[in-house]
Design an enzyme around this catalytic site. Sequence first.
Site, PDB file in Angstrom:
ATOM      1  N   GLY A  47       0.841  -1.188   0.000  1.00 38.25           N
ATOM      2  CA  GLY A  47       0.000   0.000   0.000  1.00 38.25           C
ATOM      3  C   GLY A  47       0.874   1.235   0.000  1.00 38.25           C
ATOM      4  O   GLY A  47       2.075   1.158   0.274  1.00 38.25           O
ATOM      5  N   GLN A  52       3.206   9.979   1.523  1.00 40.32           N
ATOM      6  CA  GLN A  52       4.499   9.294   1.387  1.00 40.32           C
ATOM      7  C   GLN A  52       5.233   9.667   0.102  1.00 40.32           C
ATOM      8  O   GLN A  52       6.423   9.397  -0.020  1.00 40.32           O
ATOM      9  CB  GLN A  52       4.304   7.770   1.424  1.00 40.32           C
ATOM     10  CG  GLN A  52       3.840   7.238   2.770  1.00 40.32           C
ATOM     11  CD  GLN A  52       3.727   5.734   2.742  1.00 40.32           C
ATOM     12  OE1 GLN A  52       2.727   5.203   2.279  1.00 40.32           O
ATOM     13  NE2 GLN A  52       4.760   5.042   3.191  1.00 40.32           N
ATOM     14  N   CYS A  90       6.841  -0.371   6.501  1.00 39.64           N
ATOM     15  CA  CYS A  90       6.376   0.883   5.919  1.00 39.64           C
ATOM     16  C   CYS A  90       7.494   1.430   5.041  1.00 39.64           C
ATOM     17  O   CYS A  90       8.646   1.486   5.475  1.00 39.64           O
ATOM     18  CB  CYS A  90       6.045   1.865   7.038  1.00 39.64           C
ATOM     19  SG  CYS A  90       5.452   3.446   6.432  1.00 39.64           S
ATOM     20  N   LEU A  91       7.152   1.828   3.819  1.00 35.83           N
ATOM     21  CA  LEU A  91       8.193   2.327   2.905  1.00 35.83           C
ATOM     22  C   LEU A  91       8.857   3.588   3.454  1.00 35.83           C
ATOM     23  O   LEU A  91       9.982   3.900   3.076  1.00 35.83           O
ATOM     24  CB  LEU A  91       7.589   2.604   1.527  1.00 35.83           C
ATOM     25  CG  LEU A  91       7.096   1.365   0.756  1.00 35.83           C
ATOM     26  CD1 LEU A  91       6.375   1.791  -0.520  1.00 35.83           C
ATOM     27  CD2 LEU A  91       8.239   0.422   0.425  1.00 35.83           C
ATOM     28  N   HIS A 132      -3.608   0.799   7.837  1.00 34.97           N
ATOM     29  CA  HIS A 132      -2.254   1.372   7.843  1.00 34.97           C
ATOM     30  C   HIS A 132      -2.203   2.642   6.969  1.00 34.97           C
ATOM     31  O   HIS A 132      -1.668   3.671   7.387  1.00 34.97           O
ATOM     32  CB  HIS A 132      -1.268   0.309   7.339  1.00 34.97           C
ATOM     33  CG  HIS A 132       0.161   0.763   7.206  1.00 34.97           C
ATOM     34  ND1 HIS A 132       1.205   0.162   7.874  1.00 34.97           N
ATOM     35  CD2 HIS A 132       0.729   1.749   6.453  1.00 34.97           C
ATOM     36  CE1 HIS A 132       2.347   0.779   7.556  1.00 34.97           C
ATOM     37  NE2 HIS A 132       2.090   1.736   6.688  1.00 34.97           N
ATOM     38  N   GLU A 133      -2.787   2.548   5.780  1.00 34.89           N
ATOM     39  CA  GLU A 133      -2.709   3.683   4.849  1.00 34.89           C
ATOM     40  C   GLU A 133      -3.592   4.850   5.305  1.00 34.89           C
ATOM     41  O   GLU A 133      -3.210   6.011   5.149  1.00 34.89           O
ATOM     42  CB  GLU A 133      -3.066   3.248   3.426  1.00 34.89           C
ATOM     43  CG  GLU A 133      -2.181   2.139   2.830  1.00 34.89           C
ATOM     44  CD  GLU A 133      -0.685   2.379   2.958  1.00 34.89           C
ATOM     45  OE1 GLU A 133      -0.254   3.544   2.967  1.00 34.89           O
ATOM     46  OE2 GLU A 133       0.074   1.401   3.077  1.00 34.89           O
ATOM     47  N   HIS A 136      -1.821   6.915   7.698  1.00 37.79           N
ATOM     48  CA  HIS A 136      -0.903   7.883   7.079  1.00 37.79           C
ATOM     49  C   HIS A 136      -1.601   9.217   6.791  1.00 37.79           C
ATOM     50  O   HIS A 136      -0.992  10.283   6.893  1.00 37.79           O
ATOM     51  CB  HIS A 136      -0.356   7.346   5.747  1.00 37.79           C
ATOM     52  CG  HIS A 136       0.873   6.497   5.892  1.00 37.79           C
ATOM     53  ND1 HIS A 136       2.043   6.974   6.442  1.00 37.79           N
ATOM     54  CD2 HIS A 136       1.124   5.213   5.554  1.00 37.79           C
ATOM     55  CE1 HIS A 136       2.960   6.003   6.425  1.00 37.79           C
ATOM     56  NE2 HIS A 136       2.420   4.928   5.896  1.00 37.79           N
TER      57      HIS A 136
HETATM   58 ZN    ZN Z   1       3.313   3.110   5.771  1.00 38.87          ZN
END
Ligand code: ZN
Length: 157
Positions: A47, A52, A90-91, A132-133, A136
């Site tokens: 995701g 991000q 997480c990226l 999770h997204e 963000h």
């Molecule tokens: Zn993340």
Amino acid sequence: MPKILPIKIYPDKILRQRAATVKKIDKEIKRLILDMGKTMLAKEGVGLAAPQVGLSIRLIVVNTKDGPLALVNPKITRKSWSKELGEEGCLSLPDFLANVKRHKKINAIYEDAAGKKIKIKAEGLLARVIQHEVDHLNGVLIIDYLKKKDLPEEYKK
Ligand code: ZN
């Protein structure tokens, strides 16, 4: 051609902002959706949220068996009482994994790339990724779920 976008890495301030509602799904948003999908696949993420890639707007993409799915202005409308622990990366937090408790099932509403309102029910990994997204978009990161003593030094601030 969609392009791969650079990822904002913690402690970049944009990761802590509350993202703004997408008012109109114009050409630029549509292009961003394609770029984010390509970026997510290239970085092997499940995701990706717009903050991000440096845009503080309420847009996420998630990877499904049918390919990237874009959710504009996603809102979780129902959460199961039961939760489960699962490992997440997480990226924006490279080389870091955390066990995070998430609701097992959720309902969500969002707009698709054409601006149509869609309702979905998700469970398991998809429910986890959406939670999770959406975090963000509210400036929340997986490190916020851990006790300070369990965090690596660089994330303790
Ligand atoms: Zn993340």
